[in-house]
Structures are given as structure tokens and as C-alpha cells.
Write an enzyme that holds these catalytic residues in place. Structure first.
Site, PDB file in Angstrom:
ATOM      1  N   ASP A  67      -2.914  -4.819   5.006  1.00 25.28           N
ATOM      2  CA  ASP A  67      -1.552  -4.768   5.536  1.00 25.28           C
ATOM      3  C   ASP A  67      -1.521  -3.764   6.695  1.00 25.28           C
ATOM      4  OD1 ASP A  67       1.160  -5.126   5.815  1.00 25.28           O
ATOM      5  OD2 ASP A  67       1.712  -3.865   4.101  1.00 25.28           O
ATOM      6  N   SER A 112      -1.295   2.799   1.649  1.00 28.67           N
ATOM      7  CA  SER A 112      -1.264   2.190   0.325  1.00 28.67           C
ATOM      8  C   SER A 112      -1.954   3.165  -0.642  1.00 28.67           C
ATOM      9  CB  SER A 112      -1.938   0.821   0.421  1.00 28.67           C
ATOM     10  OG  SER A 112      -2.207   0.291  -0.829  1.00 28.67           O
ATOM     11  N   HIS A 124       3.072   1.496  -0.082  1.00 23.97           N
ATOM     12  CA  HIS A 124       3.095   0.418  -1.078  1.00 23.97           C
ATOM     13  C   HIS A 124       3.410   1.003  -2.446  1.00 23.97           C
ATOM     14  CE1 HIS A 124       0.200  -2.380   1.343  1.00 23.97           C
ATOM     15  NE2 HIS A 124       1.405  -2.301   1.869  1.00 23.97           N
TER      16      HIS A 124
END
Lengths: 190, 286
Positions: free
Chosen positions: A132, A12, A39
């Protein structure tokens, strides 16, 4: 453990720099497919494959639905879609709900790849600012896959690798600059 | 530290069998056919519901599905993925306006089939676009979905005010000529679409996996539906679209969907490669 057929990666915050370093260390002869999630906002233009391709000896692809997954190719999840691995080793997409506020989500890729590849899978969690990928890492571990996390001290944002490490399912914690060479060496021999 | 008992390939095989049995049960009991859906994404959605529901296995959940229609409706909503928005992929609507509308303007009557219309956001988007182009009074939009529950919501045309703020931005990027707020009335925390927009919309339930050809269409929109199907079902559906389209009719798919793996590429010419607008060839190459 059989030869590794695929490597899945998730990142991310800070991911572009991390991916650039990891992919730059892989030789053109790298024997496994690579699938990665970064992301990004759904409306972003999909420039990531082009950007990463400049630093990487492997072909970097923005895949289509049902695209066959080939060894030595890098598949980048497009913004706005979850990218999954289907049973016949092709790419599948979903525009289902966001997972961990993200679409694409690392967990969606990791769970689906874990089902298909089992112990022929390696997973890498890189820098990121949410958790995540942690559940996905745990699942891949239970399926017999090999799991790596970027060391939190070498991460621009440590939350994502920390969450993965906390599950107890990470096999190796490595500094960013070690991850690419480690994958290259481990998989060349496999 | 979480439990880490291994999940071996036999366990995956068991789950695969359980999933097939669940989908068979749904088909036999309720008539919805998910048996040819992409295994990866259907598995993710079933496992997600299993995790939320607290059942210990898919088998146990299957029993519940068979005996409890309300639980089935919950699962149905998971399986059909009703995530949509007005002017989703605004660039697509802009391209449609610029590249397809000029051709449609030469037609005396326009029939549009929107397959997989979900809760209707994209139906109203198209109705507004046609209205602004002065074409709506000679157009008919056939809005279909497998799920009767979402069709009922589509018919109502009531959306949350939060979501609609985002849609206004999409509308402008899609080349909208006025303000999206001209087309709805706000009430408390929701909006209701202008009822006049419904005058040329027919809502109907239609299952792409089992149902047949739908009229002589000039445009078919089916965006982000095929991604949930396996390759065999994709082939079936594209053939269905070829048969449902007039010569020179347009097919619009989602931005990651392609004809490449369906064996039907020859039937179409590419109008806009990145936004996936295709046109059925005048002469079939056989």
C-alpha cells in the site's frame, strides 16, 4: 517548487514506533500540515492520536468529516475509514472497499492529497508489510511532490518502503532517525 | 520503472471539467444527482472505474455511460458505495438500545426513516432490535436509498453466510438478546432473513440531493452517507432532516459525521457525542 503545505505519511507493521520517532523530531513551529495513515483493524479503538500526541509538540487530531486542514497540525486517519483530502483543503472520509486489504489505505490518502497539493506536497512511506502506498508515491511524484521512503534496513517490515522505492518515484531514502530532522530542516527553509 | 510523465495542474483542471461533465450527463440521462458530492471521494471512484475499464479518458467513459445503461449501472454501484454490514458499529446499536429505546417505549407509534439503507443489513438489524424490545408491532421503518438496484437486494434480504458469521459477533456486542441465527434461515452458502421481519418495512427510492421531506419521523438514521456529500448538500440534507423530524425526534449519524460544519448544530441537542446520536430540540432557537 513552492512552499510545502502538507506532508502525507503511510505505515503499517511497526508504524507506531516509526511515527513516534518521526513526529518527536518536529518542532512546534513546523510549517506544514501532516496527514497520516496507520493500518489498523476497523474495530480498534482510536487511541493512536492520543498515543502520538504524547511524543509530539504539534497538536495531534482525530479529525471530523469536513475538518479544515491547518498548518502545524497532525491528522490521524481513524480505523475503518479512508481519509482523503478534498479540493477546499478539508478532510473527507469514505467507507468504500478496502484497498490493499486496508481501510484506511495509504494510497487513498496519497492520491487525493496529490491532486490537491501537487508540488506543494511531501510524502513519506514508512515501515510496513504490504505494498500500500507505492502507487500513491508514484502519483505524488508525477504531480511534482517530494517523496521519501524509510530505508528498508531501518524498517521493522521492509516490504512497504521497498515497494515504493521499486517504482523509481522516491526522491530520498533515509534511515528512520533521519526522517524527522530532515523534514524539519527542509520545510523550515521552504 | 514506471512511466513518470508529469501531471501538471492544467491536467487536473481538465479532469475536473471532465468529471463535472460526466456527473451532468448522468443527471440528465438517468436522473441520479451526484453533482454535489465530495469531490475527493467521487474522483477516486471515477478514476478507479476508469482504470478498470480501459478507457483512455473520462470523456470517453462518459460517452459509454450515455449509450450503455448496463455500464452506467456498474458505475452507479461504484458511486453509491454500498459497503455495509449488520449492526455496523455495534456500540452505536447498544447505545440506541440503552438511550433511545426507553424514550420510544413511551410513544404509541414509532416512525423510523433509514436514509441510505443500501442493501438492507442495517434495516434488518433495527427490525430485530425493535422486535426484541417489544416495539416492532407499533413501529414502521421507511427504508430509502438513491439506488433502486440495492433496494431490490434489501427487499430480498439474502446475505452470504461468510458475512453473517461476522454479523453474529456484531449482534452480541450490540446487546442482542438471543442468537442472530434465530432470525434467518441458512441455505447453501447464503442466508435469508426471516420474512416476518419485513412486515413493518416500507422500501422506497429517495434521493437526498433532490427529493423532499419524508413524513413526521421519530427517528432518522443516516449513517456514513453525509461523508460523501459536499458541504452545501450536507446543509440541505440536515435541513431536510430537521423538517422531517418530530419535536424530540432522534437523528443518528455515522461516527465521523458531525453537525459542526452544517450550520444546524443549534437545532439539536447532543445525546451521545461519540456515537453521534442527536435529538431535535423542543423549542427552536432562532
Amino acid at each position: 517548487m513552492g512552499p510545502v503545505k502538507a506532508v502525507v505519511m503511510g505505515a503499517s507493521w511497526g508504524g507506531l514506533n516509526a511515527y513516534t520517532q518521526v513526529l518527536a523530531a518536529l518542532p512546534a513551529s513546523f510549517p506544514a500540515a501532516i496527514l497520516l495513515v496507520q493500518h489498523q483493524h476497523a474495530s480498534s479503538e482510536n487511541r493512536l492520536p492520543w498515543l502520538l500526541g504524547r511524543y509530539c509538540d504539534l497538536p495531534v487530531i482525530a479529525p471530523e468529516d469536513k475538518e479544515p486542514i491547518l498548518p502545524g497540525h497532525v491528522y490521524v486517519a481513524p480505523p475503518g475509514y479512508h481519509m482523503l483530502v478534498d479540493q477546499d483543503e478539508t478532510i473527507a472520509f469514505s467507507v468504500g472497499k478496502q484497498v490493499h486489504f486496508s481501510r484506511p489505505s495509504v494510497d487513498e490518502l496519497f492520491f487525493s492529497a496529490g491532486v490537491v497539493y501537487g508540488d506543494r506536497l511531501a510524502a513519506v512511506i514508512l515501515t510496513g508489510a504490504n505494498d500500500d502506498g507505492a502507487a500513491g508515491i508514484e502519483y505524488i511524484h508525477r504531480r511534482g511532490g517530494f517523496t521519501i521512503a524509510q530505508s528498508p534496513v531501518s524498517s521493522e517490515a521492509p516490504t512497504m518502503p521497498e515497494a515504493a522505492i521499486k517504482t523509481g518515484a522516491v526522491s530520498r531514502v533515509l534511515d528512520l532517525e533521519k526522517i524527522g530532522p530532515y523534514l524539519a530542516e527542509r520545510l523550515q527553509g521552504s | 520503472m514506471a512511466d513518470s510523465f508529469p501531471i501538471d495542474d492544467d491536467e487536473i483542471d481538465v479532469e475536473d471539467i471532465e468529471i463535472r461533465l460526466l456527473l451532468e450527463a448522468i443527471f440528465q440521462m438517468y436522473g441520479y444527482d451526484f453533482r454535489s458530492y465530495s469531490k475527493a471521494s467521487i474522483r477516486r471512484r471515477i478514476m478507479h472505474r476508469l482504470g478498470m475499464s480501459g478507457f483512455s479518458s473520462i470523456m470517453e467513459m462518459t460517452d459509454k455511460v450515455l449509450r450503455d445503461r448496463r455500464f452506467f449501472v456498474t458505475l452507479l454501484n461504484d458511486l453509491t458505495v454500498n459497503v455495509t454490514e449488520m449492526y455496523r458499529d455495534p456500540e452505536f446499536y447498544r447505545a440506541f438500545r440503552e438511550e433511545v429505546i426507553p424514550v420510544l417505549k413511551t410513544f404509541p407509534f414509532i416512525k423510523i426513516w433509514h436514509a441510505g439503507c443500501s442493501t438492507g443489513e442495517e434495516i434488518y438489524s433495527m427490525a430485530i432490535l425493535l422486535e426484541e424490545e417489544g416495539l416492532y408491532d407499533r413501529a414502521m421503518i421507511y427504508a430509502t436509498d438513491i439506488d433502486k438496484n440495492v433496494l431490490a437486494a434489501a427487499k430480498k434480504g439474502i446475505y452470504s453466510i461468510e458475512a453473517v458469521k461476522q454479523y453474529g459477533d456484531n449482534y452480541r456486542r450490540a446487546g442482542g438478546r438471543h442468537s442472530l441465527s434465530d432470525y434467518f434461515t441458512a441455505r447453501y452458502d447464503s442466508v435469508i432473513m426471516d420474512q416476518r421481519l419485513k412486515r413493518n418495512i416500507v422500501f422506497a427510492d429517495h434521493d437526498l440531493a433532490t427529493d423532499q421531506v419524508f413524513g413526521e419521523m421519530h427517528v432518522i438514521l443516516c449513517r456514513n452517507v453525509l461523508i460523501y456529500f459536499d458541504r452545501a448538500l450536507q446543509e440541505r440534507v440536515i435541513r431536510l432532516f430537521v423538517d422531517s423530524l418530530d419535536m424530540g425526534g432522534y437523528l443518528c449519524l455515522g461516527t465521523k459525521e458531525s453537525l459542526k460544519f452544517t450550520g444546524q448544530e443549534e437545532a439539536f441537542e447532543m445525546i451521545n457525542p461519540s456515537l453521534r446520536i442527536f435529538r431535535k430540540r423542543q423549542i427552536r432557537h432562532s
